[in-house]
Design a protein around this motif. Structure first.
Motif, PDB file in Angstrom:
ATOM      1  N   ASP A 400       0.876  -1.246   0.123  1.00  0.00           N
ATOM      2  CA  ASP A 400       0.094   0.064  -0.053  1.00  0.00           C
ATOM      3  C   ASP A 400       0.991   1.465   0.123  1.00  0.00           C
ATOM      4  OD1 ASP A 400      -2.689  -1.343   0.410  1.00  0.00           O
ATOM      5  OD2 ASP A 400      -1.300  -2.230   2.137  1.00  0.00           O
ATOM      6  N   PHE A 401       1.431   1.433  -1.130  1.00  0.00           N
ATOM      7  CA  PHE A 401       2.645   2.518  -1.191  1.00  0.00           C
ATOM      8  C   PHE A 401       2.207   3.254  -2.260  1.00  0.00           C
ATOM      9  CE2 PHE A 401       4.417  -0.969  -3.487  1.00  0.00           C
ATOM     10  CZ  PHE A 401       4.932  -0.370  -4.710  1.00  0.00           C
ATOM     11  N   ARG A 402       2.644   4.714  -2.296  1.00  0.00           N
ATOM     12  CA  ARG A 402       2.204   5.768  -3.377  1.00  0.00           C
ATOM     13  C   ARG A 402       3.353   6.353  -3.746  1.00  0.00           C
ATOM     14  NH1 ARG A 402      -1.925   4.058  -0.545  1.00  0.00           N
ATOM     15  NH2 ARG A 402      -0.919   4.516   1.186  1.00  0.00           N
ATOM     16  N   VAL A 403       3.776   6.449  -4.840  1.00  0.00           N
ATOM     17  CA  VAL A 403       5.025   7.173  -5.425  1.00  0.00           C
ATOM     18  C   VAL A 403       4.483   8.091  -6.431  1.00  0.00           C
ATOM     19  CG1 VAL A 403       7.045   6.860  -6.453  1.00  0.00           C
ATOM     20  CG2 VAL A 403       6.465   5.193  -5.088  1.00  0.00           C
ATOM     21  N   ILE A 404       4.295   9.394  -5.915  1.00  0.00           N
ATOM     22  CA  ILE A 404       3.627  10.460  -6.950  1.00  0.00           C
ATOM     23  C   ILE A 404       4.264  11.722  -6.923  1.00  0.00           C
ATOM     24  CG2 ILE A 404       1.467  11.681  -7.072  1.00  0.00           C
ATOM     25  CD1 ILE A 404      -0.002   9.335  -5.548  1.00  0.00           C
ATOM     26  N   GLY A 405       4.495  12.324  -8.291  1.00  0.00           N
ATOM     27  CA  GLY A 405       4.889  13.465  -8.183  1.00  0.00           C
ATOM     28  C   GLY A 405       6.249  13.518  -8.320  1.00  0.00           C
ATOM     29  N   ASN A 406       7.239  12.732  -8.161  1.00  0.00           N
ATOM     30  CA  ASN A 406       8.711  12.759  -7.887  1.00  0.00           C
ATOM     31  C   ASN A 406       9.375  12.936  -9.184  1.00  0.00           C
ATOM     32  OD1 ASN A 406       8.771  11.804  -4.923  1.00  0.00           O
ATOM     33  ND2 ASN A 406       7.464  10.348  -6.045  1.00  0.00           N
ATOM     34  N   ALA A 407      10.652  13.480  -8.953  1.00  0.00           N
ATOM     35  CA  ALA A 407      11.503  13.859 -10.169  1.00  0.00           C
ATOM     36  C   ALA A 407      13.006  13.067 -10.039  1.00  0.00           C
ATOM     37  CB  ALA A 407      11.641  15.146 -10.254  1.00  0.00           C
ATOM     38  N   GLY A 408      13.399  12.174 -10.985  1.00  0.00           N
ATOM     39  CA  GLY A 408      14.693  11.737 -10.908  1.00  0.00           C
ATOM     40  C   GLY A 408      15.478  11.876 -12.104  1.00  0.00           C
ATOM     41  N   TYR A 409      16.687  12.740 -11.896  1.00  0.00           N
ATOM     42  CA  TYR A 409      17.357  12.809 -13.061  1.00  0.00           C
ATOM     43  C   TYR A 409      19.076  12.842 -12.867  1.00  0.00           C
ATOM     44  CZ  TYR A 409      16.900  17.461 -10.745  1.00  0.00           C
ATOM     45  OH  TYR A 409      16.677  18.687  -9.962  1.00  0.00           O
TER      46      TYR A 409
END
Length: 585
Positions: A400-409
Motif C-alpha cells: 500500500d505505497f504511493r509514489v507520486i510527483g517525484n523527479a529523478g534525473y
C-alpha cells in the motif's frame, strides 16, 4: 494553478490510511487480492461502453478543467456529429453512487478546444446515442478511469493524414489539430534554462503530488508547533518555542510531545537524525529549506539524514534539502517492521556516492508486521552515483505505497524500483513489494553508461518492477533512459504480476521502451499484467525476455511516433495539464 481542483478523488482519499474507516482499508486490500487472483483491475479485453467494476467510485467533484464527455454506445452512424455535455452539468445529480452498486459505464474523456483522446471512429460510434441521451441520464464521470486508461488511438496516425478532429461545444468553431509545439515545450522546456531546471511537466507533477497533502497540512496547523533554529535561543536550556528553540533536529524529535509539528529553521545541519517516536511531522520552509549534510563529520544516532525504524507510525518528513551523504545508507531511510503511515514529501536529495536517495525496506515476517501506507510525494532525487543501488527502492514486505510527483534525473542506475525476492523479509511468501501506485513521476537521463560497476553498459530503467505485484503505473514521463519501463524478476520462481501500466509517455529510450521477463542468468518472469494506451516517442521496441506468460501479459493499443513533432495523440491526463497551464489555472 489550482492543483487541488485537478485531483481525482482516488488520489486524495487513499493518502492517509489512518483517517480511513477500517472497512475501507480492508475493502481496498481485498480488492487488490481479488485482482491478483482473478485478473487485472481493468480487464484489458473490455472496451468503452462495457460495464466495469471498481472498489471505490472516483467521480469528478468540481470537474477536471472545462472538460466534457460522451457516452459511448454501439450501432451509431459513422458521420454523425458528437454531442458534448459539460462535466459541470453532468455531475449535478445528488446520487453519488450508481444504483447498481459499484458498476458504471466507462465514458470517453474529451478536452474542449484542444484535443480528442479517442479515434474519430470511436467518436462517431458514440455520437448518435450521446445526442439522444439527456445529460441527467448520462453515467457519472469516472476520472480515475480516464487517468488510468487514456483513450489513445488504436494505430499511430501521421502528422499529415487522418489527424483527429477537435471537438467543440459549438459546431460553428473550426476544428484544429494538436499543436505539437505546446507538447514539445511542455515536455522539454523552452530551451532557455541552464540544464538544471525542470520542464513544465515535471513542475506540474510535483504540484499535483503536493496537492494531495492539502488535508494533512491543514490538520498540522492545529497541532502543537515546536521550533528548531541555529540562530536564536538559549542553547543550555532550549524549550522548543519560537523565542527559545531547540538547537538540533534530534533534540526536537526526542523531546517534542506526541502529535507535534517540528519546524526547522534555515541553516546547515550536520546531523543523522533517528526518528524513534511516532506521531510527528518534521518540516522546513519549502521556500527556504533547511539543509542536512549527514556525511563525513556529521553527528547523530542514525545512518541517514533521517532514519525511521521499527514500530514507528504516523511520521511526515517534508521540504528538506539533503546533500553530501556519502558514507550513509540513504538520504532518507524507512526500514524495519510494523511501520505505517509515513509521508516523505518535497525533499531535494542529491550529491552522494554509494547511497540510495530514499530507501523503504520491509523486514517484517508477517502480514501484520509489514511496512505499509508509505507516501513518497514530490521529492527530487538527482546527481547520485549509485553503483548497483537504486535511487528510490521499495523492497521486501511493503504494501500500500504511493509514489507520486517525484523527479529523478542525472542518475546512473534505476530511479523507482519495486522489488521482491531479495531476502529483505525472512518470510519468502511476503518478501515482495505489493499494492502500490506509481504515477505522475518524471525521469530523465536514467542510464548506467556512467556507471563503472556495470562496465558502463546501458541497463537502467526509469521505472523497474522487479518481482513486485499489483502495481499501477500511470501518467509518468520517462525520457532519455536506457529502458523506459521494465517489468521483470531477477529471482527464480518469482514473477512480477498484476502490473498495470497505462497513460505513460516514454521518449527516446535507448534499448527498448518496455522490457519484460527474466534473463537466463536471472531467471525470474512476468505474468498477469497489462501495458496499454501508452504514448511512445522514438524507439518503439518491446523487448521480451525469458519466462513471460504471453497469454496473461498483454501489450496492446500503445501509440508509437518517430518524433515529437509527429505526435497526434496524448494521454488525457497530460493533455489536461497542458490545457490547464495554457488557461492559466
Amino acid at each position: 494553478m489550482e492543483f487541488q481542483a485537478l485531483l481525482p478523488k482516488y488520489m486524495t482519499e487513499t493518502f492517509h490510511a489512518q483517517e480511513l474507516p477500517r472497512q475501507a482499508q480492508v475493502s481496498r486490500i481485498n480488492w487488490f487480492e481479488n485482482s491478483r487472483n482473478n485478473g487485472s483491475e481493468t480487464q484489458p479485453e473490455k472496451q468503452s461502453g462495457q460495464t466495469i467494476t471498481r472498489p471505490d467510485q472516483a467521480h469528478f467533484e468540481n470537474g477536471l478543467l472545462n472538460s466534457a464527455y460522451l457516452k459511448t454506445a454501439e450501432n451509431t452512424t459513422k458521420n454523425s456529429v458528437p454531442a458534448v455535455v459539460k462535466f459541470s452539468d453532468a455531475i449535478k445529480s445528488k446520487d453519488e453512487n450508481p444504483k447498481d452498486g459499484n458498476s458504471y459505464q466507462l465514458p470517453k474523456l474529451i478536452l474542449d478546444g484542444s484535443i480528442i483522446t479517442s479515434a474519430p471512429r470511436i467518436l462517431s460510434q458514440a455520437a448518435k446515442e450521446a445526442q439522444k441521451t439527456p445529460a441527467k441520464d448520462l453515467p457519472p464521470p469516472a476520472i480515475a478511469e480516464a487517468l488510468a486508461k487514456p483513450q489513445l488511438s488504436e494505430k499511430p496516425q501521421t502528422a499529415d493524414k487522418n489527424r483527429p478532429r477537435e471537438v467543440h461545444e459549438s459546431p460553428d468553431r473550426t476544428p484544429k489539430a494538436i499543436d505539437t509545439r505546446d507538447l514539445k515545450e511542455y515536455l522539454h522546456g523552452d530551451g532557455s534554462g541552464d540544464g538544471n531546471s525542470l520542464p513544465p511537466i515535471a513542475e506540474d507533477f510535483q504540484r499535483l503530488g503536493l496537492a494531495t497533502l492539502a488535508a494533512q497540512e491543514k490538520a498540522d496547523k492545529l497541532k502543537p508547533q515546536i521550533y528548531v533554529s541555529q540562530r536564536t535561543g538559549d542553547s543550555r536550556h532550549p524549550l522548543g518555542s519560537k523565542d527559545n528553540p531547540f538547537q538540533t533536529i534530534q533534540q526536537a524529535v526526542d523531546k517534542a510531545p506526541p502529535l507535534s509539528v517540528i519546524n526547522v529553521g534555515p541553516g546547515i545541519y550536520k546531523e543523522k537524525v533517528k526518528v524513534g517516536r511516532s506521531d510527528l511531522t518534521i518540516q522546513s520552509d519549502p521556500q527556504n529549506p533547511a539543509v542536512l549534510e549527514p556525511g563525513k563529520g556529521a553527528g547523530g544516532r542514525g545512518d541517514a539524514a533521517f532514519s525511521i525504524g521499527s514500530d514507528i507510525n504516523n511520521v511526515a518528513i517534508k521540504n528538506f534539502e539533503i546533500r553530501n551523504f556519502t558514507g550513509t545508507e540513504a538520504g532518507i531511510k524507512v526500514e524495519g517492521k510494523n511501520i505505517s503511515n509515513i509521508t516523505l514529501a518535497g525533499n531535494n536529495i542529491h550529491s552522494a556516492s554509494g547511497a540510495e536517495g530514499i530507501r523503504v525496506y520491509g523486514r517484517g515476517t508477517t502480514e501484520e508486521s509489514r511496512v505499509r501506507n508509505i507516501n513518497l510525494v514530490s521529492n527530487k532525487v538527482h546527481d547520485l552515483n549509485l553503483g548497483q543501488l537504486e535511487a528510490m527502492p521499495i523492497n521486501g514486505n511493503v504494501s500500500d505505497f504511493r509514489v507520486i510527483g517525484n523527479a529523478g534525473y542525472k542518475l546512473n542506475n534505476l530511479f523507482i524500483d519495486a522489488i521482491g525476492g531479495e531476502g529483505k523479509s525472512p518470510n519468502k511468501e511476503l518478501d515482495q513489494a505489493r499494492r502500490g501506485t506509481i504515477e505522475f513521476n518524471y525521469a530523465d537521463g536514467i542510464s548506467s553508461r556512467r556507471n563503472d560497476t556495470y562496465s558502463r553498459e546501458p541497463s537502467a530503467a526509469g521505472i523497474y518492477i522487479d518481482g513486485a505485484r499489483d502495481i499501477n503505473i500511470r501518467n509518468n514521463y520517462i525520457k532519455n533512459s536506457d529502458f523506459g519501463l521494465e517489468i521483470a524478476s531477477e529471482h527464480s520462481k518469482l514473477n512480477a504480476s498484476g502490473i498495470r501500466a497505462t497513460g505513460n509517455i516514454i521518449e527516446n529510450a535507448e534499448l527498448a521502451w518496455l522490457t519484460r521477463g527474466g534473463e537466463k542468468r536471472r531467471p525470474g518472469g512476468a505474468r498477469d499484467s497489462t501495458v496499454t494506451n501508452n504514448l511512445i516517442i522514438g524507439n518503439g521496441k518491446v523487448q521480451t525476455q525469458e519466462n513471460v506468460d504471453l497469454k496473461t501479459f498483454h501489450v496492446k493499443d500503445n501509440d508509437v511516433f518517430p518524433t515529437i513533432t509527429q505526435v497526434t495523440k496524448m494521454p488525457a491526463a497530460i493533455a489536461q495539464l497542458i490545457q490547464a497551464r495554457k488557461n492559466g489555472r
